[in-house]
Write a protein that holds these residues in place. Structure first.
Motif, short mmCIF file in Angstrom:
data_model
loop_
_atom_site.label_atom_id
_atom_site.label_comp_id
_atom_site.label_asym_id
_atom_site.label_seq_id
_atom_site.Cartn_x
_atom_site.Cartn_y
_atom_site.Cartn_z
N SER A 133 0.80 -1.23 0.00
CA SER A 133 0.00 0.00 0.00
C SER A 133 0.83 1.28 0.00
CB SER A 133 -0.94 0.02 1.21
OG SER A 133 -0.20 -0.08 2.43
N ASP A 134 2.13 1.20 0.26
CA ASP A 134 2.98 2.39 0.30
C ASP A 134 3.32 2.80 -1.13
OD1 ASP A 134 5.17 4.17 0.40
OD2 ASP A 134 5.86 3.34 2.30
N GLY A 135 2.71 3.89 -1.60
CA GLY A 135 2.86 4.31 -2.99
C GLY A 135 4.29 4.58 -3.40
N GLU A 136 5.05 5.24 -2.54
CA GLU A 136 6.44 5.56 -2.88
C GLU A 136 7.28 4.30 -2.98
OE1 GLU A 136 7.65 8.39 -3.90
OE2 GLU A 136 5.66 9.28 -3.70
N ALA A 137 7.09 3.38 -2.03
CA ALA A 137 7.85 2.13 -2.06
C ALA A 137 7.48 1.31 -3.30
CB ALA A 137 7.58 1.33 -0.79
N ILE A 138 6.20 1.31 -3.64
CA ILE A 138 5.76 0.59 -4.83
C ILE A 138 6.42 1.17 -6.08
CG2 ILE A 138 3.77 0.13 -6.33
CD1 ILE A 138 2.09 -0.06 -3.73
N ALA A 139 6.47 2.50 -6.16
CA ALA A 139 7.08 3.15 -7.32
C ALA A 139 8.56 2.78 -7.43
CB ALA A 139 6.91 4.66 -7.22
N GLU A 140 9.26 2.74 -6.29
CA GLU A 140 10.69 2.40 -6.30
C GLU A 140 10.92 0.98 -6.79
OE1 GLU A 140 12.25 3.12 -2.43
OE2 GLU A 140 11.87 5.29 -2.49
N ARG A 141 10.08 0.05 -6.34
CA ARG A 141 10.27 -1.34 -6.77
C ARG A 141 9.94 -1.51 -8.25
NH1 ARG A 141 6.15 -5.46 -4.11
NH2 ARG A 141 7.03 -6.63 -5.61
N CYS A 142 9.01 -0.70 -8.76
CA CYS A 142 8.67 -0.76 -10.18
C CYS A 142 9.84 -0.27 -11.04
CB CYS A 142 7.41 0.06 -10.47
SG CYS A 142 5.91 -0.74 -9.90
N VAL A 143 10.54 0.74 -10.57
CA VAL A 143 11.73 1.20 -11.29
C VAL A 143 12.78 0.10 -11.30
CG1 VAL A 143 13.65 2.84 -11.24
CG2 VAL A 143 11.31 3.64 -10.83
N SER A 144 12.94 -0.58 -10.17
CA SER A 144 13.90 -1.69 -10.11
C SER A 144 13.49 -2.81 -11.07
CB SER A 144 13.97 -2.23 -8.67
OG SER A 144 14.82 -3.35 -8.59
N LEU A 145 12.20 -3.11 -11.12
CA LEU A 145 11.71 -4.14 -12.03
C LEU A 145 12.01 -3.78 -13.48
CD1 LEU A 145 8.30 -4.99 -10.35
CD2 LEU A 145 10.01 -6.68 -11.02
N ALA A 146 11.73 -2.53 -13.84
CA ALA A 146 11.90 -2.11 -15.23
C ALA A 146 13.37 -2.00 -15.62
CB ALA A 146 11.20 -0.78 -15.45
N ARG A 147 14.20 -1.49 -14.72
CA ARG A 147 15.60 -1.22 -15.08
C ARG A 147 16.52 -2.41 -14.86
NH1 ARG A 147 18.05 4.03 -12.65
NH2 ARG A 147 19.66 3.42 -14.15
N PHE A 148 16.22 -3.20 -13.82
CA PHE A 148 17.16 -4.26 -13.45
C PHE A 148 16.56 -5.67 -13.49
CE2 PHE A 148 18.15 -0.42 -10.87
CZ PHE A 148 19.25 -0.01 -11.62
N GLY A 149 15.24 -5.77 -13.65
CA GLY A 149 14.61 -7.08 -13.72
C GLY A 149 14.62 -7.84 -12.42
N THR A 150 14.59 -7.10 -11.29
CA THR A 150 14.59 -7.77 -9.99
C THR A 150 13.56 -7.13 -9.07
OG1 THR A 150 16.31 -6.33 -9.08
CG2 THR A 150 17.03 -8.38 -10.13
N VAL A 151 13.12 -7.92 -8.08
CA VAL A 151 12.23 -7.43 -7.04
C VAL A 151 12.65 -8.10 -5.73
CG1 VAL A 151 10.48 -9.23 -7.36
CG2 VAL A 151 9.81 -7.01 -6.43
N THR A 152 12.42 -7.42 -4.62
CA THR A 152 12.74 -8.02 -3.32
C THR A 152 11.55 -8.83 -2.85
OG1 THR A 152 14.19 -6.17 -2.76
CG2 THR A 152 13.43 -7.55 -0.95
N SER A 153 11.78 -10.10 -2.51
CA SER A 153 10.70 -10.98 -2.09
C SER A 153 10.25 -10.62 -0.67
CB SER A 153 11.15 -12.44 -2.12
OG SER A 153 12.10 -12.69 -1.09
#
Length: 254
Positions: free
Chosen positions: A190-210
């Motif tokens: 639910s944290d919008g800023e944290a969600i946005a940060e992980r989406c940038v990581s997904l798009a740029r680096f192809g990773t997400v923190t489990s």
């Protein structure tokens, strides 16, 4: 693989009659692809028509969000549907939406399973094949949005339907790259800023923190923001702004 551009999709049209859930108007001003409920888990004829018209006005691609026949459970209850029946029902839902997409001056551009069906076809060969067979029944070779590494992804590719790997902006992942079940604490973010940060990581680096803190490779061509999540519009706006600030173009995959 990372992307210079990425698609941003959301589930829309998830109402029925006088009951509404998703903020379709606002989400259509942010996303590039709209997963439109086709009447089995939500959605009705008037809603489908309206969302298609608004999507065309905004230049947003129209996708059929197909589901088990489960209005009462919002398509999120596990069901056992014979493969032949499921294939017919998938084709039926796509056909219903296609009428309204054409009337609005567009076409159904892709297909995405919803809820329990989406999770089932990650591992279930027969149900995944039924979804693919349902798409083929329409006579169109439509792309399928699906989890990377899923059975649906593999079967779609074998059948000549372009699989489009998808990641979820607002859902937690297991260490195996699958979604944490909704009933688990922390499964929905639910944290919008944290969600946005992980989406940038997904798009740029192809990773997400489990959910247990481990980095997981998730290579996706499209990002989903659930339209029924509280604050979905604000989250979608933060995600898009974060991606664009990081130099990632936000554009439809088709």
């Amino acid at each position: 693989m990372t992307w210079a551009s990425i698609d941003l999709n959301a589930d829309l049209g998830e109402g029925f009659g006088r009951w509404t859930l998703t903020d379709d108007e606002q989400l259509l001003s942010v996303v590039t692809s709209a997963n439109v409920a086709c009447g089995f888990h939500a959605g009705d004829a008037v809603t489908m028509r309206r969302v298609c018209e608004r999507a065309v006005e905004r230049g947003v691609r129209i996708g059929a969000q197909v589901s088990y026949r489960d209005l009462a459970g919002f398509g999120r209850r596990a069901m056992d549907v014979p493969a032949g029946e499921l294939a017919a029902e998938v084709a039926y839902q796509i056909g219903a939406l296609e009428v309204f997409a054409r009337a609005a001056g567009a076409r159904v551009s892709y297909v995405k399973p919803h809820g329990a069906l989406y999770n089932r076809v990650v591992h279930d060969e027969d149900q995944a094949q039924a979804v693919v067979d349902g798409v083929l029944l329409t006579g169109e070779r439509l792309p399928l949005l699906c989890l990377p590494g899923s059975r649906l992804h593999a079967i779609a590719e074998k059948a000549g339907l372009p699989p489009v790997s998808e990641a979820f902006a607002d859902r937690a992942y297991t260490a195996h790259g699958t979604l944490v079940p909704r009933g688990t604490e922390g499964a929905v973010l639910s944290d919008g800023e944290a969600i946005a940060e992980r989406c940038v990581s997904l798009a740029r680096f192809g990773t997400v923190t489990s959910i247990d803190g481990k980095p997981v490779p998730v290579r996706a061509r499209s990002l989903c923001v659930h339209g029924d999540t509280p604050g979905a519009v604000g989250t979608a706006r933060r995600v898009r702004a974060g991606l664009e600030a990081a130099g990632v173009r936000v554009e439809a995959f088709v």
